[in-house]
Each structure stands twice: as C-alpha cells, then as structure tokens.
Motif scaffolding. Sequence first.
Motif, PDB file in Angstrom:
ATOM      1  N   GLY A   1     -15.065  -5.114  -9.084  1.00  0.00           N
ATOM      2  CA  GLY A   1     -13.914  -5.702  -8.731  1.00  0.00           C
ATOM      3  C   GLY A   1     -12.802  -4.649  -8.150  1.00  0.00           C
ATOM      4  N   VAL A   2     -12.848  -3.559  -8.567  1.00  0.00           N
ATOM      5  CA  VAL A   2     -11.804  -2.495  -8.130  1.00  0.00           C
ATOM      6  C   VAL A   2     -11.916  -2.345  -6.781  1.00  0.00           C
ATOM      7  CG1 VAL A   2     -11.136  -0.049  -8.462  1.00  0.00           C
ATOM      8  CG2 VAL A   2     -11.465  -1.358 -10.459  1.00  0.00           C
ATOM      9  N   GLU A   3     -13.285  -2.087  -6.469  1.00  0.00           N
ATOM     10  CA  GLU A   3     -13.319  -1.799  -4.930  1.00  0.00           C
ATOM     11  C   GLU A   3     -12.903  -3.011  -4.121  1.00  0.00           C
ATOM     12  OE1 GLU A   3     -17.330  -1.066  -3.938  1.00  0.00           O
ATOM     13  OE2 GLU A   3     -17.722   0.736  -5.468  1.00  0.00           O
ATOM     14  N   ILE A   4     -13.170  -4.340  -4.533  1.00  0.00           N
ATOM     15  CA  ILE A   4     -12.542  -5.258  -3.631  1.00  0.00           C
ATOM     16  C   ILE A   4     -11.002  -5.494  -3.494  1.00  0.00           C
ATOM     17  CG2 ILE A   4     -12.469  -7.859  -3.716  1.00  0.00           C
ATOM     18  CD1 ILE A   4     -15.184  -7.922  -4.994  1.00  0.00           C
ATOM     19  N   VAL A   5     -10.483  -5.127  -4.674  1.00  0.00           N
ATOM     20  CA  VAL A   5      -9.026  -5.180  -4.840  1.00  0.00           C
ATOM     21  C   VAL A   5      -8.334  -4.185  -3.928  1.00  0.00           C
ATOM     22  CG1 VAL A   5      -6.990  -5.047  -6.197  1.00  0.00           C
ATOM     23  CG2 VAL A   5      -9.031  -6.067  -7.103  1.00  0.00           C
ATOM     24  N   GLN A   6      -8.708  -3.036  -4.022  1.00  0.00           N
ATOM     25  CA  GLN A   6      -8.660  -1.796  -3.375  1.00  0.00           C
ATOM     26  C   GLN A   6      -8.412  -2.208  -1.894  1.00  0.00           C
ATOM     27  OE1 GLN A   6     -10.743   1.109  -5.121  1.00  0.00           O
ATOM     28  NE2 GLN A   6      -9.070   2.421  -6.080  1.00  0.00           N
ATOM     29  N   LYS A   7      -9.547  -2.959  -1.448  1.00  0.00           N
ATOM     30  CA  LYS A   7     -10.006  -3.089  -0.074  1.00  0.00           C
ATOM     31  C   LYS A   7      -8.815  -4.250   0.310  1.00  0.00           C
ATOM     32  CE  LYS A   7     -13.217  -4.522   3.492  1.00  0.00           C
ATOM     33  NZ  LYS A   7     -14.598  -4.912   3.679  1.00  0.00           N
ATOM     34  N   ALA A   8      -8.613  -5.133  -0.433  1.00  0.00           N
ATOM     35  CA  ALA A   8      -7.652  -6.186   0.030  1.00  0.00           C
ATOM     36  C   ALA A   8      -6.211  -5.664  -0.044  1.00  0.00           C
ATOM     37  CB  ALA A   8      -7.750  -7.204  -1.060  1.00  0.00           C
TER      38      ALA A   8
ATOM     39  N   GLY B   1       0.949  -1.174   0.061  1.00  0.00           N
ATOM     40  CA  GLY B   1      -0.015  -0.074   0.043  1.00  0.00           C
ATOM     41  C   GLY B   1       0.951   1.329   0.059  1.00  0.00           C
ATOM     42  N   GLU B   2       1.940   1.245  -0.190  1.00  0.00           N
ATOM     43  CA  GLU B   2       2.874   2.220  -0.485  1.00  0.00           C
ATOM     44  C   GLU B   2       3.266   2.784  -1.889  1.00  0.00           C
ATOM     45  OE1 GLU B   2       6.431   0.670   1.564  1.00  0.00           O
ATOM     46  OE2 GLU B   2       5.194   0.412   3.576  1.00  0.00           O
ATOM     47  N   ALA B   3       2.773   2.052  -2.960  1.00  0.00           N
ATOM     48  CA  ALA B   3       3.152   2.684  -4.432  1.00  0.00           C
ATOM     49  C   ALA B   3       2.609   3.812  -4.632  1.00  0.00           C
ATOM     50  CB  ALA B   3       3.073   1.501  -5.135  1.00  0.00           C
ATOM     51  N   ASN B   4       2.970   4.358  -5.939  1.00  0.00           N
ATOM     52  CA  ASN B   4       2.339   5.496  -6.442  1.00  0.00           C
ATOM     53  C   ASN B   4       0.931   5.159  -6.826  1.00  0.00           C
ATOM     54  OD1 ASN B   4       2.470   5.105  -9.520  1.00  0.00           O
ATOM     55  ND2 ASN B   4       4.369   4.704  -8.948  1.00  0.00           N
ATOM     56  N   GLU B   5       0.182   6.058  -7.129  1.00  0.00           N
ATOM     57  CA  GLU B   5      -1.364   6.105  -7.411  1.00  0.00           C
ATOM     58  C   GLU B   5      -1.446   5.440  -8.708  1.00  0.00           C
ATOM     59  OE1 GLU B   5      -5.667   8.176  -6.890  1.00  0.00           O
ATOM     60  OE2 GLU B   5      -3.751   9.543  -6.969  1.00  0.00           O
ATOM     61  N   SER B   6      -0.803   5.585  -9.519  1.00  0.00           N
ATOM     62  CA  SER B   6      -0.821   4.962 -11.028  1.00  0.00           C
ATOM     63  C   SER B   6      -0.380   3.469 -10.999  1.00  0.00           C
ATOM     64  CB  SER B   6       0.340   5.799 -11.912  1.00  0.00           C
ATOM     65  OG  SER B   6      -0.091   6.932 -12.146  1.00  0.00           O
ATOM     66  N   ALA B   7       0.594   3.171 -10.426  1.00  0.00           N
ATOM     67  CA  ALA B   7       0.870   1.612 -10.261  1.00  0.00           C
ATOM     68  C   ALA B   7      -0.236   0.981  -9.639  1.00  0.00           C
ATOM     69  CB  ALA B   7       2.335   1.756  -9.609  1.00  0.00           C
ATOM     70  N   THR B   8      -0.580   1.437  -8.511  1.00  0.00           N
ATOM     71  CA  THR B   8      -1.579   0.666  -7.622  1.00  0.00           C
ATOM     72  C   THR B   8      -2.824   0.692  -8.523  1.00  0.00           C
ATOM     73  OG1 THR B   8      -0.763   1.390  -5.620  1.00  0.00           O
ATOM     74  CG2 THR B   8      -3.017   0.695  -5.405  1.00  0.00           C
ATOM     75  N   GLY B   9      -3.333   1.764  -8.967  1.00  0.00           N
ATOM     76  CA  GLY B   9      -4.517   1.574 -10.009  1.00  0.00           C
ATOM     77  C   GLY B   9      -4.475   0.687 -11.221  1.00  0.00           C
ATOM     78  N   ILE B  10      -3.246   0.419 -11.831  1.00  0.00           N
ATOM     79  CA  ILE B  10      -3.207  -0.285 -12.861  1.00  0.00           C
ATOM     80  C   ILE B  10      -3.297  -1.828 -12.515  1.00  0.00           C
ATOM     81  CG2 ILE B  10      -0.851  -0.660 -13.314  1.00  0.00           C
ATOM     82  CD1 ILE B  10      -1.351  -0.290 -16.334  1.00  0.00           C
ATOM     83  N   VAL B  11      -2.858  -1.828 -11.245  1.00  0.00           N
ATOM     84  CA  VAL B  11      -3.111  -3.482 -10.841  1.00  0.00           C
ATOM     85  C   VAL B  11      -4.311  -3.750 -10.400  1.00  0.00           C
ATOM     86  CG1 VAL B  11      -2.516  -4.991  -9.186  1.00  0.00           C
ATOM     87  CG2 VAL B  11      -0.665  -3.870 -10.309  1.00  0.00           C
ATOM     88  N   ALA B  12      -5.032  -2.638  -9.809  1.00  0.00           N
ATOM     89  CA  ALA B  12      -6.343  -2.859  -9.394  1.00  0.00           C
ATOM     90  C   ALA B  12      -7.391  -2.926 -10.566  1.00  0.00           C
ATOM     91  CB  ALA B  12      -6.778  -1.667  -8.563  1.00  0.00           C
ATOM     92  N   PHE B  13      -6.955  -2.025 -11.537  1.00  0.00           N
ATOM     93  CA  PHE B  13      -7.857  -2.259 -12.682  1.00  0.00           C
ATOM     94  C   PHE B  13      -7.707  -3.595 -13.302  1.00  0.00           C
ATOM     95  CE2 PHE B  13      -8.718   0.709 -16.790  1.00  0.00           C
ATOM     96  CZ  PHE B  13     -10.070   0.168 -16.871  1.00  0.00           C
ATOM     97  N   ASN B  14      -6.767  -4.056 -13.674  1.00  0.00           N
ATOM     98  CA  ASN B  14      -6.664  -5.387 -14.327  1.00  0.00           C
ATOM     99  C   ASN B  14      -6.868  -6.579 -13.358  1.00  0.00           C
ATOM    100  OD1 ASN B  14      -5.138  -5.115 -17.290  1.00  0.00           O
ATOM    101  ND2 ASN B  14      -4.192  -3.492 -15.833  1.00  0.00           N
ATOM    102  N   SER B  15      -6.711  -6.582 -12.102  1.00  0.00           N
ATOM    103  CA  SER B  15      -7.171  -7.628 -11.410  1.00  0.00           C
ATOM    104  C   SER B  15      -8.519  -7.501 -11.208  1.00  0.00           C
ATOM    105  CB  SER B  15      -6.438  -7.478  -9.893  1.00  0.00           C
ATOM    106  OG  SER B  15      -5.047  -7.137  -9.619  1.00  0.00           O
ATOM    107  N   ALA B  16      -9.290  -6.490 -11.194  1.00  0.00           N
ATOM    108  CA  ALA B  16     -10.429  -6.456 -11.279  1.00  0.00           C
ATOM    109  C   ALA B  16     -11.433  -7.079 -12.567  1.00  0.00           C
ATOM    110  CB  ALA B  16     -11.147  -5.045 -10.958  1.00  0.00           C
ATOM    111  N   ALA B  17     -10.466  -6.762 -13.489  1.00  0.00           N
ATOM    112  CA  ALA B  17     -11.052  -7.229 -15.009  1.00  0.00           C
ATOM    113  C   ALA B  17     -10.936  -8.882 -14.858  1.00  0.00           C
ATOM    114  CB  ALA B  17     -10.313  -6.704 -16.028  1.00  0.00           C
TER     115      ALA B  17
END
Length: 338
Positions: free
Chosen positions: A311-318, A281-297
């Motif tokens: 899915g994005v909400e679930i990944v962000q929470k995890a 939970g320490e990365a820049n917003e772009s890096a975290t965002g793209i992982v959340a986006f693709n994991s959610a897909a």
Amino acid sequence: MLKNILRSCLDGYTMTEQEAQEVMDEIMTGQATASQIASLLTLMRFRGETVDEMTGFARSMQAHSIRIKTDDFTVVDTCGTGGDELSTFNISTASAIVLSALGVRVAKHGNRAVSSKSGSADVLEELQVPTQHTKEEARKSLVNSNLCFLFAPLYHQSMKHAVTPRKEIGFRTIFNLLGPLTNPAGAKHQLLGVYNHDFAKKMADTLIRLGTTRTLLVTGGEGLDELSITTESKVIEVNGTEKKIYTISPEDVGLKRGALEDIQVKTPSESAALIQQIFKGEANESATGIVAFNSAAALYAVKEVSSIAEGVEIVQKAIQTGVVYKHYQSIQEARQHA
C-alpha cells in the motif's frame, strides 16, 4: 434506572451489555440529568470501562443515530479517538482524501477540535473540501467523489444531552472511545487510531461484538492515535471475530523514521497548508511518510492490498504522479459548483 445503577457502580458494580444499553437509552432520550451523566462517566472512568458497557453504549448510540445507506458498496473510515495531545496535523483526514483519490469510498466520521489543535471539520473548511449537511448529500458525495464527511453532532443528535456534563468534567470518558465505533455509514472496514493501547484492546473486543470485516486499531509508541513515523506502533488487527496483535515500524514498510516536530502544527490553517504540500509532493519526508503509512494501512483494512508495504508503494506513486492532488482539486471544484 440510572439512579439504581449509580448506587451499584459506587460499590464497583459493572453493567451488563443490556443494562448499559438501557442506561444509554435514558441518556439519549433526555431522561438522565446532567449530574447523573457526569457521575456515571466519572465512576466508569475511575474504575475502568468494560467491553460489555462499551458494547451496550455503542448499540444504543447506533440505534439513535441517523444512518446512511451503503449496503450496495464497500466503505472505509479513518477515524481516531483524538486525545493524544501531540499537536500533529490532521493525518487521518489527509489519508481519507488520498484513499478517495485511489477509488476507495471513505465515510470519514469526525468533529471539530475537542482535545486537539485542529479537528476534521476545522481542517476540511481550510482545505475547501465540502462537508455534507444531510444523509442524502453524504451518500451522493460518497458515490460521486468517493468521499463524504460525517459531522458527528449531525448524525448523533441525541448526544446533545451529554455535551454539557462532558465539557464540565473536562477529562476523557467512554464517549471518546465510542465515536470511532459508531460510524453512521456502518463502515465495516476501518483504520482506527487510539491514543492508548489498553483502550485499543477493549475497543477491538467491542468491535468484534458489533461486527466488522477488517479493522486495524493503531497506537503510536509515543501515544499517537495514528501509525507513527517516528517510532514503533502497536496494531490490533480484527478480521471478523479473530484478532491478532503485532508491532510495526516505518522501516518494515519501506519508510524512513521521521521527526515529531515535522508533523506538528498550531492551527487548522497550518494543518491545511501542510496537507496541501503533501498532495503536491512538496512536503517534508516525515509528513508525507506518515500519510503514506496510514493511507496504506487503510488500503490493507479495506482489502485493496495484501500488505501495508504494498500500500505504501501505491500511495507514494499516486502522490508523485499528481493523482492525489488532481483529485483534491476536483473535490474543491465540486464545492464551487454546488
């Protein structure tokens, strides 16, 4: 047979699915020479590969590969074509670990770096995530950790006959498109990154013939073989024999647009460091965002959620609650005690 096919292809002939399968059988069994293989790949790339040819080649590859038994559970793959030449970190590999933390079984098909700065195998070594050497080990890891890594050269050993001509001609060929279509665990759910939308269309039609439950083929607007955090992406959603095409943006799923330079790396160690920061939970917003986006897909592809936004909400929470990082640590510990 290959000599005759080469002559015909010089005149613009395209192979039937059966002919393509027989030609690939010759390549897989070492009956074709390096010159013949290189000539065929060049001719096909010049005139464009057809869905019949891709399907025939893929069926042959599947027939000659080592297979993992997964009939008793659902498996997803997050494999891409590579070849986008944008030097991003290993997004699909990070997503695979995230999915496994959420209880989804992932059979990650991949290789070492070919056209990228860091391949799946390279970054997993840096992350100290175990990679399996036999199909028995892979299945055990899939059951125990929800994650296994299928190193392409181990499972597609017959591809060794095409290695030298592929390297020597040096450009992308039909083989770059076939890897993601031939998962050794027979994954019927996939998030499949493709650097070119036209190729994605052909791959989607090929997948319909080969058989899939739900697969998303995604191409970032900047040519990324992932869902992009910096611009719109094109998606081809295949459900059984049906497909639909749409465009999706980060804003559509509750994410902010990011910057490409925030997700670029130069080495596997840089990629691994960024992935660890994301998990903590320490990365820049772009890096975290793209992982959340693709994991959610991928969660949507495996039918764990009804929409990518959910899915994005679930990944962000995890990630925020430490679930992902704890699971990552448990995988590392399993390697140390192996």
